[in-house]
Write an enzyme that holds these catalytic residues in place. Structure first.
Site, PDB file in Angstrom:
ATOM      1  N   LYS A  46     -14.666  -9.580   0.017  1.00 20.37           N
ATOM      2  CA  LYS A  46     -14.122  -9.227   1.400  1.00 20.37           C
ATOM      3  C   LYS A  46     -12.547  -9.450   1.586  1.00 20.37           C
ATOM      4  O   LYS A  46     -12.352  -8.998   2.530  1.00 20.37           O
ATOM      5  CB  LYS A  46     -14.920 -10.165   2.263  1.00 20.37           C
ATOM      6  CG  LYS A  46     -16.399 -10.069   2.226  1.00 20.37           C
ATOM      7  CD  LYS A  46     -16.867 -11.185   3.203  1.00 20.37           C
ATOM      8  CE  LYS A  46     -18.096 -11.639   2.554  1.00 20.37           C
ATOM      9  NZ  LYS A  46     -18.633 -12.893   3.207  1.00 20.37           N
ATOM     10  N   ASP A 103      -6.560  -8.989  -2.617  1.00 14.94           N
ATOM     11  CA  ASP A 103      -5.833  -9.791  -1.828  1.00 14.94           C
ATOM     12  C   ASP A 103      -4.885 -11.100  -2.763  1.00 14.94           C
ATOM     13  O   ASP A 103      -3.687 -10.951  -2.316  1.00 14.94           O
ATOM     14  CB  ASP A 103      -6.843 -10.908  -1.104  1.00 14.94           C
ATOM     15  CG  ASP A 103      -8.038 -11.540  -1.820  1.00 14.94           C
ATOM     16  OD1 ASP A 103      -8.075 -11.276  -3.224  1.00 14.94           O
ATOM     17  OD2 ASP A 103      -8.730 -12.154  -1.316  1.00 14.94           O
ATOM     18  N   ASP A 106      -5.138 -14.922  -8.756  1.00 15.08           N
ATOM     19  CA  ASP A 106      -4.980 -16.209  -9.179  1.00 15.08           C
ATOM     20  C   ASP A 106      -5.191 -16.311 -10.515  1.00 15.08           C
ATOM     21  O   ASP A 106      -4.383 -16.556 -11.220  1.00 15.08           O
ATOM     22  CB  ASP A 106      -6.305 -16.659  -8.126  1.00 15.08           C
ATOM     23  CG  ASP A 106      -6.022 -18.207  -8.062  1.00 15.08           C
ATOM     24  OD1 ASP A 106      -5.163 -18.869  -8.042  1.00 15.08           O
ATOM     25  OD2 ASP A 106      -7.146 -18.995  -7.837  1.00 15.08           O
ATOM     26  N   LYS A 134      -0.293 -15.623  -7.785  1.00 15.91           N
ATOM     27  CA  LYS A 134      -0.084 -17.128  -7.982  1.00 15.91           C
ATOM     28  C   LYS A 134      -0.193 -17.522  -9.438  1.00 15.91           C
ATOM     29  O   LYS A 134      -0.979 -17.507 -10.011  1.00 15.91           O
ATOM     30  CB  LYS A 134      -1.288 -17.562  -7.438  1.00 15.91           C
ATOM     31  CG  LYS A 134      -1.239 -19.105  -6.452  1.00 15.91           C
ATOM     32  CD  LYS A 134      -2.401 -19.779  -6.460  1.00 15.91           C
ATOM     33  CE  LYS A 134      -2.893 -19.521  -4.722  1.00 15.91           C
ATOM     34  NZ  LYS A 134      -4.044 -20.300  -4.532  1.00 15.91           N
TER      35      LYS A 134
END
Ligand code: IMP
Ligand code: MG
Length: 189
Positions: A46, A103, A106, A134
């Site tokens: 999501k 989004d 990572d 990141k």
């Protein structure tokens, strides 16, 4: 005064204005690079829903969209980099130039695995757009072709990103107060 999610935010890392400028820049670049191609934006639910909604409107060439739901398993240190597909795409990829919209990049486990899976479906091309990157946390060798903002090794929420399924609806990206985590631990006991 009524409780606001804002009360739980220690610091606004990326303001609404900065996000808007970032999305505009990405949209312009993608529109230029994909001109004459058959662009399909694939968003991972999501977390990427807000980025997707804004990015698709910042893109000025025609494009199609589709969504996937995945869950990562085996997040141990020697993870083989596998994700489980909970909801697959609705359309075959063979005619498309696929751009995965995420989004945050990572550990990279989700995206490196997804690139492999979707790559076997013979898309014309496949690339990654990540709103946030990141790099300090990278475990799998994956790079985004389009990056919004590089962030430090800190847990962020808002603009689609959650903590315990909350804060996705914050219009900016921020860092939570420590007290939010402690409160959560207490109530879990
Ligand atoms: P990966 O570690 O690159 O596979 O990232 C997988 C997912 O973890 C992302 O798509 C996010 O949903 C979530 N995630 C990673 N870092 C953060 C964070 O700082 N805040 C909220 N969610 C995060
Ligand atoms: Mg999440």
């Amino acid at each position: 005064m009524a409780y606001s999610m804002k009360d739980d935010i220690k610091k606004v890392l990326i303001s609404e204005r900065k996000l808007q400028a970032t999305i505009d820049r990405l949209g312009k670049q993608i529109s230029k690079d994909y001109e004459g191609k058959n662009l399909l934006l694939v968003s991972i639910l999501k977390g990427a829903v807000v980025t997707m909604a804004d990015l698709m409107r910042a893109i000025t060439i025609p494009c199609s969209i589709d969504f996937m739901v995945v869950s990562s398993y085996g997040s141990g240190t020697t993870t083989s980099g596998t994700v489980k597909i909970i909801k697959d795409l609705d359309i075959p990829l063979s005619d498309y130039d696929v751009l995965i919209v995420e989004d945050i990049l990572d550990s990279g486990v989700t995206l490196s695995s997804l690139i492999q899976i979707l790559g076997t479906r013979s898309p014309r091309s496949i690339k990654i757009c990540a709103l946030l990157d990141k790099p300090a946390r990278r475990k799998a060798p994956v790079k985004a072709d389009y990056i919004g903002v590089e962030v430090e090794d800190e847990f962020v929420v808002g603009y689609g990103l959650d903590y315990d399924e909350k804060y996705r609806n914050l219009p900016y990206v921020g860092i939570l107060k420590e007290s939010v985590y402690t409160k959560n631990e207490e109530s879990a006991e």
